[in-house]
Motif scaffolding. Structure first.
Motif, PDB file in Angstrom:
ATOM      1  N   UNK A  70       0.836  -1.198   0.000  1.00 24.07           N
ATOM      2  CA  UNK A  70       0.000   0.000   0.000  1.00 24.07           C
ATOM      3  C   UNK A  70       0.868   1.243   0.000  1.00 24.07           C
TER       4      UNK A  70
ATOM      5  N   UNK B  95       0.782   5.487  -0.124  1.00 22.89           N
ATOM      6  CA  UNK B  95       0.019   6.729  -0.057  1.00 22.89           C
ATOM      7  C   UNK B  95       0.886   7.783  -0.718  1.00 22.89           C
TER       8      UNK B  95
ATOM      9  N   UNK C  25      -6.361  -2.279   8.066  1.00 23.27           N
ATOM     10  CA  UNK C  25      -7.420  -1.613   7.307  1.00 23.27           C
ATOM     11  C   UNK C  25      -7.508  -2.161   5.882  1.00 23.27           C
TER      12      UNK C  25
ATOM     13  N   UNK D 178      -9.639  -5.153   6.286  1.00 23.35           N
ATOM     14  CA  UNK D 178     -11.036  -4.786   6.491  1.00 23.35           C
ATOM     15  C   UNK D 178     -11.662  -4.165   5.240  1.00 23.35           C
ATOM     16  N   UNK D 179     -10.892  -4.088   4.157  1.00 23.65           N
ATOM     17  CA  UNK D 179     -11.446  -3.532   2.928  1.00 23.65           C
ATOM     18  C   UNK D 179     -11.687  -2.032   3.010  1.00 23.65           C
ATOM     19  N   UNK D 180     -11.052  -1.375   3.964  1.00 21.37           N
ATOM     20  CA  UNK D 180     -11.215   0.080   4.077  1.00 21.37           C
ATOM     21  C   UNK D 180     -10.201   0.789   3.194  1.00 21.37           C
ATOM     22  N   UNK D 181      -9.109   0.102   2.904  1.00 22.54           N
ATOM     23  CA  UNK D 181      -8.103   0.613   1.987  1.00 22.54           C
ATOM     24  C   UNK D 181      -8.029  -0.326   0.800  1.00 22.54           C
ATOM     25  N   UNK D 182      -7.690   0.266  -0.344  1.00 19.92           N
ATOM     26  CA  UNK D 182      -7.560  -0.547  -1.548  1.00 19.92           C
ATOM     27  C   UNK D 182      -6.077  -0.848  -1.752  1.00 19.92           C
TER      28      UNK D 182
ATOM     29  N   UNK E 111     -10.940  -6.610  -0.444  1.00 24.53           N
ATOM     30  CA  UNK E 111     -11.401  -5.343  -1.036  1.00 24.53           C
ATOM     31  C   UNK E 111     -12.711  -5.530  -1.788  1.00 24.53           C
TER      32      UNK E 111
ATOM     33  N   UNK F  51     -18.050  -6.698   2.077  1.00 21.40           N
ATOM     34  CA  UNK F  51     -19.291  -6.857   2.829  1.00 21.40           C
ATOM     35  C   UNK F  51     -19.425  -8.301   3.353  1.00 21.40           C
TER      36      UNK F  51
ATOM     37  N   UNK G 223     -17.028  -8.803   6.197  1.00 28.54           N
ATOM     38  CA  UNK G 223     -17.451  -8.194   7.470  1.00 28.54           C
ATOM     39  C   UNK G 223     -18.462  -9.034   8.235  1.00 28.54           C
TER      40      UNK G 223
ATOM     41  N   UNK H 164     -14.018  -6.299  14.388  1.00 31.76           N
ATOM     42  CA  UNK H 164     -12.909  -5.350  14.191  1.00 31.76           C
ATOM     43  C   UNK H 164     -12.855  -4.336  15.332  1.00 31.76           C
TER      44      UNK H 164
ATOM     45  N   UNK I 290     -11.001  -0.964  15.837  1.00 34.41           N
ATOM     46  CA  UNK I 290     -10.124   0.004  15.172  1.00 34.41           C
ATOM     47  C   UNK I 290      -9.069   0.543  16.132  1.00 34.41           C
TER      48      UNK I 290
END
Ligand SMILES: Nc1ncnc2c1ncn2[C@@H]1O[C@H](COP(=O)(O)OP(=O)(O)OP(=O)(O)O)[C@@H](O)[C@H]1O
Ligand SMILES: [Mg+2]
Lengths: 335, 266
Positions: free
Chosen positions: A23, A25, A59, A62-66, A80, A84, A87, A92, A94
């Motif tokens: 990942x 950024x 994350x 958890x599919x919150x980041x690609x 990703x 759903x 989950x 989770x 956080x």
């Protein structure tokens, strides 16, 4: 790599499986090619200093980041694309346990239960009682530790197959931590798995089966806790009736840091070397003897060259060179 | 009220909606209270007629005859105050929908449940639409009820039509705010861009008779769909309704796509 992971996910054995998970950024690489697996009933301690990439990994799971590249599968589901479905079977906590300020604990439970289409309020209430959490107070009035407890209650209440815990015990007092550990053990006893991130080994050593160390986005070590314990060094001190020499003890395989000062000896030794060392010691007339196990933390840091503040520093001893191979072997074995 | 994301969002907005409703009823009551004195003073219409044309276009709409209730409300409420109130609400609701939960870090908690991102966007959109229609309805009901008390009689069906168009104006800009919020997660940007565009759209529509360029693009302005056909006199313009609803639908689709593609801020 593509073939390797589809093979893995087809086996259906692994609860978590990441392959080359990366990942970025902008120009920062937060996570760099992390491949790890977590099996059924296993607690994976995920250690690393600040900014190492623990939260990023979690994350991503958890599919919150690609993912920039690489893949993450949870129970064979793409983290990703099928988040759903993921989950539904994951709980989770956080890293930043943010809650709805105006809702009470009970209302949080009700909301999550509705979103999950299942009534888990009974287990939630029981868990809250064990953690001594008052569910009738609005979240904004809760202390840091109590917010953390509510996050834990929300994560475990649906009896998930996998718990993804981002520093779940930060801010929780030691007594409640024990209750949390008990909850975690019940979860694994029922076949559940967990990923448990922390800065320090001490926090996870009593519950983790394996630990992984991430530093600057790279998974630099994966170790079975039992094996680490076997390698943990014991501090041995002895005082003799007469003067001794270094040579007498330095020859014992595995023994390190031998210091002799007249009649006293100090050295460190792994478990496997204790018997031979003790025989050498008892060949002399002993006045005093002391053997204490170093905290696992110290052993671990010794191997992986991290100081206690958590900032990485390059490995200083020979273990450094042997490390990568060891990691590969371990990772391979885990698959 | 915690059964799903839609109801939870409306619950969160409960106080805001109540405050807006009370304010709108009070604003309408103020206009109603002034009405008798305006009516008995025909010079008000002359005053507006004597304004420079640009001014008149900006602050009043088309043919404003201040001596009739319809003309009075057209000028006083529908041209300016009404749209501003509805737009402030709908743009805030749209901008806060996704980015707001990220700012408060609660999106991780929400999305750790088995709800899809598309569903979250749809529910937030529905809450914004319902809230906007509620405010328009409160304004409409206040106009009819409070108006009847001071002999400011307005045709109910025309008021309903005007409020429908007003609500759709709010929904269009609220959807734009939502699309930006879902696509970027930046609440400030999602609030600012639609606000600026709303002002531009207003100016374009208002000054179209005077400025050639504006005249050519007037029909693009959501204010054109809202007020150009004079809903308080002409009732509902279904083609405008379709254009507004279509715009909102496209923006909603963009919101869903945008949110499904990006990282959630933690
Ligand atoms: N949204 C983001 N934008 C830019 N950089 C980010 C973002 N999120 C994380 N990073 C960077 O990625 C790296 C890893 O961060 P991460 O939060 O995963 O660390 P961590 O191991 O959880 O640290 P900590 O122990 O402090 O929680 C850091 O260098 C961080 O600055
Ligand atoms: Mg973190």
């Amino acid at each position: 790599m593509q073939a390797a992971h589809s093979l893995g996910s087809m086996s259906g054995e692994d609860i978590v499986q990441t392959a080359g998970l990366t990942k970025r950024f902008g120009r920062t690489t937060a996570l760099d090619g992390v491949s790890l697996t977590i099996g059924p009933g296993e607690v994976f301690g995920y250690l690393g200093p600040n900014g190492a990439g623990k939260t990023t990994t979690i994350r991503l799971l958890m599919g919150l980041l690609r993912p920039t590249s690489g893949t993450a599968y949870v129970l064979g589901l793409d983290a990703w694309r099928q988040s759903r479905e993921v989950h539904r079977v994951v709980g989770y906590v956080p890293g930043e346990p943010a809650l709805y300020d105006r809702l009470t604990g009970r209302q949080h439970i009700a909301y999550c239960a509705h979103l999950r289409h299942r009534d888990d309020s009974e287990l939630a209430a029981r868990t809250a009682a064990r953690l001594e959490l008052d569910l009738d107070r609005p979240a904004r009035t809760l202390s840091r530790g109590n917010r953390q407890k509510l996050a834990v209650v929300l994560a475990v209440m649906s009896r998930p197959r996998l718990l993804v815990l981002d520093e779940p015990t930060s801010g929780i007092d030691p007594l409640v931590q024990q209750v949390f550990h008990a909850i975690l053990r019940e979860h694994t006893a029922a076949g559940g798995s967990a990923l448990f991130s922390s800065h320090v080994l001490g926090e996870v050593e009593r519950v983790a089966d394996r630990i992984g160390v991430v530093r600057a986005g790279k998974l630099v070590a994966v170790e079975r806790l039992q094996e680490l314990a076997a390698r943990s060094l014991h501090q041995v001190r002895a005082r003799f009736a007469e003067e001794v020499s270094v040579a007498e003890f330095a020859g014992v395989p595995g023994v390190r840091d031998v210091r002799v000062d007249g009649r006293s000896l100090a050295c460190s030794a792994p478990q496997a070397a204790l018997d031979a060392l003790l025989k050498r010691v008892s060949a002399r007339q002993v006045e005093d003897f002391e053997c204490s196990e170093a905290p696992l933390e110290e052993t671990f840091l010794g191997y992986y060259g991290m100081d206690t503040a958590g900032t990485g520093r390059p490995g200083t001893d020979t273990a450094g060179t042997g490390r990568p191979g060891g990691v590969e072997a371990e990772a391979g074995h885990a698959r | 009220m915690l059964a799903n994301v839609l109801l939870k969002t409306l619950r969160d907005q409960g106080r805001t909606l109540l405050a807006w409703s009370v304010s709108l009823a009070l604003i309408v009551a103020t206009y109603a209270a002034i009405w008798p004195s305006v009516q008995s003073q025909p010079s008000m219409s002359d005053f507006i007629d004597q304004m420079p044309e640009a001014f008149r276009s900006l602050f009043a709409t088309s043919s404003a005859d201040m001596s009739t209730p319809t003309g009075y409300i057209q000028v006083e409420l529908l041209s300016f105050m009404g749209p501003i109130a509805v737009l402030i609400y709908s743009i805030s609701a749209g901008a806060g929908a996704i980015g707001g939960e990220e700012d408060r870090h609660t999106m991780d908690l929400l999305l750790s449940n088995p709800v899809s991102r598309g569903r979250v966007v749809l529910d937030k959109f529905a809450a914004m639409v319902l809230g906007t229609f509620l405010l328009a309805a409160v304004m409409g009901v206040s106009l009819v009820l409070e108006g009847s008390m001071v002999d400011m009689v307005l045709p109910t069906d025309k008021v309903a039509a005007a409020m429908l168009h007003l609500a759709l104006l709010g929904v269009v800009f609220g959807s734009l705010a939502l699309a930006l919020s879902a696509g970027t997660g930046h609440t400030g940007l999602s609030r600012g861009v639609p606000a600026v565009l709303a002002v531009l759209a207003y100016i374009v529509n208002a000054l179209a008779p005077l400025v050639d360029v504006f005249d050519r693009i007037q029909k693009v302005s959501p204010f054109f769909q809202y007020i150009a056909h004079d809903p308080l006199r002409q009732g509902t313009a279904w083609d405008s309704v379709l254009v507004s609803a279509g715009t909102a639908a496209v923006l909603l689709a963009l919101a869903v796509v945008g949110f499904r593609r990006r990282d959630v801020a933690g």
